[in-house]
Design a protein around this motif. Sequence first.
Motif, PDB file in Angstrom:
ATOM      1  N   ASN A  31       8.559   9.763  19.833  1.00  0.00           N
ATOM      2  CA  ASN A  31       8.705  11.107  20.388  1.00  0.00           C
ATOM      3  C   ASN A  31       7.470  11.958  20.113  1.00  0.00           C
ATOM      4  O   ASN A  31       6.674  11.649  19.220  1.00  0.00           O
ATOM      5  N   ARG A  35       7.245  12.285  14.460  1.00  0.00           N
ATOM      6  CA  ARG A  35       8.071  11.986  13.284  1.00  0.00           C
ATOM      7  C   ARG A  35       9.352  11.254  13.637  1.00  0.00           C
ATOM      8  O   ARG A  35      10.003  10.701  12.763  1.00  0.00           O
ATOM      9  N   THR A  36       9.719  11.293  14.922  1.00  0.00           N
ATOM     10  CA  THR A  36      10.965  10.666  15.345  1.00  0.00           C
ATOM     11  C   THR A  36      10.713   9.681  16.480  1.00  0.00           C
ATOM     12  O   THR A  36       9.693   9.750  17.162  1.00  0.00           O
ATOM     13  N   THR A  38      13.020   7.381  19.643  1.00  0.00           N
ATOM     14  CA  THR A  38      14.280   7.128  20.332  1.00  0.00           C
ATOM     15  C   THR A  38      14.542   5.631  20.253  1.00  0.00           C
ATOM     16  O   THR A  38      13.659   4.829  20.573  1.00  0.00           O
ATOM     17  N   ILE A  50      18.074   9.528  18.438  1.00  0.00           N
ATOM     18  CA  ILE A  50      16.767   9.953  17.933  1.00  0.00           C
ATOM     19  C   ILE A  50      16.844   9.881  16.413  1.00  0.00           C
ATOM     20  O   ILE A  50      17.740  10.461  15.796  1.00  0.00           O
ATOM     21  N   VAL A  51      15.909   9.130  15.827  1.00  0.00           N
ATOM     22  CA  VAL A  51      15.919   8.896  14.383  1.00  0.00           C
ATOM     23  C   VAL A  51      14.547   9.188  13.794  1.00  0.00           C
ATOM     24  O   VAL A  51      13.529   9.133  14.485  1.00  0.00           O
ATOM     25  N   GLU A  52      14.527   9.501  12.506  1.00  0.00           N
ATOM     26  CA  GLU A  52      13.264   9.681  11.781  1.00  0.00           C
ATOM     27  C   GLU A  52      12.605   8.313  11.622  1.00  0.00           C
ATOM     28  O   GLU A  52      13.263   7.349  11.223  1.00  0.00           O
TER      29      GLU A  52
END
Length: 59
Positions: A31, A35-36, A38, A50-52
């Motif tokens: 993204n 920092r993130t 998908t 959406i994850v770190e």
Amino acid sequence: MNVNRVKQILSSSADVEVKYNGASVWIDQLNEDGRTATVHLRGPLEERSIVEIHELMED
């Protein structure tokens, strides 16, 4: 995992095993915030999350 490794995995044709909270996932995109990412679970369900990126682990 770090942002450079996510970019390498996305540009690779290899099937790289990535896990999020113990579940095997595909990385769909990095993204814009850097920092993130998908991701979606491997398998029939294509629900995206959406994850770190620091929470992603390479197997």
